[in-house]
Design a protein around this motif. Structure first.
Motif, PDB file in Angstrom:
ATOM      1  N   GLU A   8       0.846  -1.187   0.000  1.00 58.57           N
ATOM      2  CA  GLU A   8       0.000   0.000   0.000  1.00 58.57           C
ATOM      3  C   GLU A   8       0.886   1.242   0.000  1.00 58.57           C
ATOM      4  N   ALA A   9       0.410   2.325  -0.634  1.00 63.53           N
ATOM      5  CA  ALA A   9       1.150   3.590  -0.648  1.00 63.53           C
ATOM      6  C   ALA A   9       0.172   4.752  -0.564  1.00 63.53           C
ATOM      7  N   PHE A  10       0.619   5.820   0.079  1.00 62.85           N
ATOM      8  CA  PHE A  10      -0.154   7.051   0.224  1.00 62.85           C
ATOM      9  C   PHE A  10       0.069   7.920  -0.999  1.00 62.85           C
ATOM     10  N   ALA A  11      -0.998   8.572  -1.469  1.00 59.98           N
ATOM     11  CA  ALA A  11      -0.939   9.453  -2.641  1.00 59.98           C
ATOM     12  C   ALA A  11      -1.383  10.848  -2.216  1.00 59.98           C
ATOM     13  N   PRO A  12      -0.474  11.669  -1.666  1.00 59.51           N
ATOM     14  CA  PRO A  12      -0.882  12.949  -1.086  1.00 59.51           C
ATOM     15  C   PRO A  12      -1.278  13.988  -2.127  1.00 59.51           C
ATOM     16  N   ALA A  13      -2.118  14.925  -1.699  1.00 57.58           N
ATOM     17  CA  ALA A  13      -2.465  16.060  -2.546  1.00 57.58           C
ATOM     18  C   ALA A  13      -1.235  16.925  -2.762  1.00 57.58           C
ATOM     19  N   LYS A  14      -1.037  17.339  -3.996  1.00 58.54           N
ATOM     20  CA  LYS A  14       0.054  18.255  -4.372  1.00 58.54           C
ATOM     21  C   LYS A  14      -0.507  19.668  -4.428  1.00 58.54           C
ATOM     22  N   VAL A  15       0.191  20.604  -3.812  1.00 57.13           N
ATOM     23  CA  VAL A  15      -0.245  21.997  -3.847  1.00 57.13           C
ATOM     24  C   VAL A  15       0.857  22.851  -4.462  1.00 57.13           C
ATOM     25  N   ASN A  16       0.514  23.534  -5.552  1.00 52.71           N
ATOM     26  CA  ASN A  16       1.440  24.495  -6.168  1.00 52.71           C
ATOM     27  C   ASN A  16       1.306  25.823  -5.436  1.00 52.71           C
ATOM     28  N   LEU A  17       2.228  26.096  -4.530  1.00 57.75           N
ATOM     29  CA  LEU A  17       2.193  27.360  -3.803  1.00 57.75           C
ATOM     30  C   LEU A  17       2.394  28.539  -4.749  1.00 57.75           C
ATOM     31  N   ALA A  18       3.193  28.332  -5.775  1.00 63.02           N
ATOM     32  CA  ALA A  18       3.414  29.325  -6.822  1.00 63.02           C
ATOM     33  C   ALA A  18       3.631  28.577  -8.119  1.00 63.02           C
ATOM     34  N   LEU A  19       3.169  29.166  -9.230  1.00 58.58           N
ATOM     35  CA  LEU A  19       3.333  28.520 -10.530  1.00 58.58           C
ATOM     36  C   LEU A  19       3.526  29.601 -11.584  1.00 58.58           C
ATOM     37  N   HIS A  20       4.749  29.692 -12.107  1.00 61.48           N
ATOM     38  CA  HIS A  20       5.071  30.659 -13.147  1.00 61.48           C
ATOM     39  C   HIS A  20       5.246  29.904 -14.462  1.00 61.48           C
ATOM     40  N   VAL A  21       4.583  30.363 -15.504  1.00 69.42           N
ATOM     41  CA  VAL A  21       4.748  29.791 -16.844  1.00 69.42           C
ATOM     42  C   VAL A  21       5.807  30.610 -17.559  1.00 69.42           C
ATOM     43  N   THR A  22       6.912  29.961 -17.920  1.00 74.43           N
ATOM     44  CA  THR A  22       8.085  30.695 -18.414  1.00 74.43           C
ATOM     45  C   THR A  22       8.351  30.526 -19.898  1.00 74.43           C
ATOM     46  N   GLY A  23       7.544  29.738 -20.599  1.00 77.86           N
ATOM     47  CA  GLY A  23       7.763  29.566 -22.030  1.00 77.86           C
ATOM     48  C   GLY A  23       6.966  28.412 -22.584  1.00 77.86           C
ATOM     49  N   GLN A  24       7.128  28.171 -23.864  1.00 78.79           N
ATOM     50  CA  GLN A  24       6.467  27.052 -24.532  1.00 78.79           C
ATOM     51  C   GLN A  24       7.400  26.465 -25.561  1.00 78.79           C
ATOM     52  N   ARG A  25       7.572  25.147 -25.517  1.00 74.92           N
ATOM     53  CA  ARG A  25       8.458  24.468 -26.455  1.00 74.92           C
ATOM     54  C   ARG A  25       7.795  24.334 -27.823  1.00 74.92           C
ATOM     55  N   ALA A  26       8.601  23.981 -28.805  1.00 70.28           N
ATOM     56  CA  ALA A  26       8.091  23.814 -30.168  1.00 70.28           C
ATOM     57  C   ALA A  26       7.050  22.705 -30.249  1.00 70.28           C
ATOM     58  N   ASP A  27       7.147  21.708 -29.347  1.00 71.65           N
ATOM     59  CA  ASP A  27       6.178  20.609 -29.369  1.00 71.65           C
ATOM     60  C   ASP A  27       4.891  20.949 -28.624  1.00 71.65           C
ATOM     61  N   GLY A  28       4.771  22.194 -28.148  1.00 72.44           N
ATOM     62  CA  GLY A  28       3.551  22.635 -27.494  1.00 72.44           C
ATOM     63  C   GLY A  28       3.569  22.565 -25.980  1.00 72.44           C
ATOM     64  N   TYR A  29       4.504  21.819 -25.403  1.00 71.08           N
ATOM     65  CA  TYR A  29       4.557  21.711 -23.949  1.00 71.08           C
ATOM     66  C   TYR A  29       5.011  23.029 -23.327  1.00 71.08           C
ATOM     67  N   HIS A  30       4.367  23.402 -22.225  1.00 66.32           N
ATOM     68  CA  HIS A  30       4.707  24.645 -21.548  1.00 66.32           C
ATOM     69  C   HIS A  30       5.815  24.419 -20.523  1.00 66.32           C
ATOM     70  N   LEU A  31       6.642  25.423 -20.358  1.00 58.47           N
ATOM     71  CA  LEU A  31       7.712  25.392 -19.370  1.00 58.47           C
ATOM     72  C   LEU A  31       7.223  26.062 -18.097  1.00 58.47           C
ATOM     73  N   LEU A  32       7.482  25.420 -16.973  1.00 54.38           N
ATOM     74  CA  LEU A  32       6.976  25.886 -15.694  1.00 54.38           C
ATOM     75  C   LEU A  32       8.114  26.132 -14.712  1.00 54.38           C
ATOM     76  N   ASP A  33       7.831  26.947 -13.730  1.00 56.71           N
ATOM     77  CA  ASP A  33       8.702  27.114 -12.578  1.00 56.71           C
ATOM     78  C   ASP A  33       7.772  27.195 -11.379  1.00 56.71           C
ATOM     79  N   SER A  34       7.767  26.163 -10.537  1.00 59.41           N
ATOM     80  CA  SER A  34       6.734  26.047  -9.511  1.00 59.41           C
ATOM     81  C   SER A  34       7.320  25.608  -8.180  1.00 59.41           C
ATOM     82  N   LEU A  35       6.763  26.146  -7.119  1.00 58.79           N
ATOM     83  CA  LEU A  35       7.107  25.739  -5.756  1.00 58.79           C
ATOM     84  C   LEU A  35       5.991  24.834  -5.263  1.00 58.79           C
ATOM     85  N   VAL A  36       6.349  23.621  -4.850  1.00 57.48           N
ATOM     86  CA  VAL A  36       5.366  22.582  -4.567  1.00 57.48           C
ATOM     87  C   VAL A  36       5.543  22.049  -3.147  1.00 57.48           C
TER      88      VAL A  36
END
Length: 278
Positions: A8-36
């Motif tokens: 058995e394993a615990f699956a805790p809630a993740k909270v993004n205290l801050a989330l900055h979007v810093t760019g987007q790659r050519a394949d469409g994925y966004h670049l993030l900088d986040s404190l979790v």
């Protein structure tokens, strides 16, 4: 918890205290900088090895959770090349910006590791989703890139109230409405010796860039934030991830528990909980 036949394993809630979007790659994925950080509240995943892959879902928020191949628990098992009979105890709302499905996937991988002795290929975890690596890491960190860059950070434990209006917000739609995709990253973290220091830093120097587009898609998020800000003792209210879950931070857990009870009385139709984040 592990026995000879079941783990058995615990699956805790993740909270993004801050989330900055810093760019987007050519394949469409966004670049993030986040404190979790992670809550002491979450789902639970258990399993035993089996000839066929199966999933049953229990718990207070089990209704509507898929038990087929689209569920991230089963996707994680397929990715790991293992068959098991899984049980998922669902305590977190779905599509809520707190990594419920990703945390379930990470917990499923830990369960399989305990059952087989074979560790997950950590370098490939992002193939399962941008939040799976950070959920597998499972403790306070700074997350960057498309989720694959994780750096442990020393943050003080902080009390919080989590609130979700039971409205699902799809992450791709939120990113699709994001106006500016090349924003400033998080500043360097100063020494943060207390919860008060952490809250002041978050208020003064960070943000969640996904909050405005999520508000446009689900205006009820505005009410959630307003009610959180209005709670006695609330020091900061903000949306987590791509929403719709929001959080308020408090100086101590007693104040958070009192505030959570007050908010539940105001909006009994919402999912509300007082938690520790660490």
């Amino acid at each position: 918890m592990t026995t000879a036949e079941r783990a058995e394993a615990f699956a805790p809630a993740k909270v993004n205290l801050a989330l900055h979007v810093t760019g987007q790659r050519a394949d469409g994925y966004h670049l993030l900088d986040s404190l979790v950080m992670f809550a002491n509240l979450g789902d639970r995943v258990s399993a035993c090895l089996a000839d066929q892959l199966r999933l049953s879902v229990t718990g207070p928020l089990a209704e509507g959770v898929p038990t087929g191949p689209e569920n991230l628990v089963l996707k994680a098992a397929v990715w790991a090349g293992q068959s098991a009979d899984f049980e998922l105890e669902k305590n977190l709302p779905a599509a809520a910006g707190i990594g419920g499905g990703s945390s379930d996937a990470a917990a499923a991988l830990r369960v399989l590791e305990a059952l087989t002795g074979q560790p997950a290929d950590v370098g490939r975890l992002a193939e399962l989703g941008a939040d799976v690596p950070v959920c597998y890491f499972g403790r306070a960190c700074r997350m960057a890139g498309v989720g694959e860059q994780i750096e442990a950070v020393d943050l003080p434990r902080v009390a919080a109230v989590l609130a979700n209006p039971r409205v699902e917000v799809e992450t791709p739609h939120v990113f699709g409405k994001l106006a500016a995709k090349n924003n400033a990253p998080l500043p360097e973290l100063p020494p943060l010796g207390s919860a008060s220091d952490l809250i002041a830093f978050l208020r003064e120097q960070t943000r969640n860039d996904l909050e405005p587009p999520a508000l446009a898609l689900a205006p009820v998020i505005g009410e959630v934030l307003d009610r959180l800000w209005g709670l006695e003792g609330a020091r900061l209210a903000r949306m987590s991830g791509s929403g719709a879950t929001c959080f308020a931070l408090f100086d101590e857990i007693g104040a958070a528990e009192t505030a959570a009870a007050a908010l539940s009385a105001q909006r009994p139709d919402w999912w509300v909980s007082a938690v520790w984040l660490s």
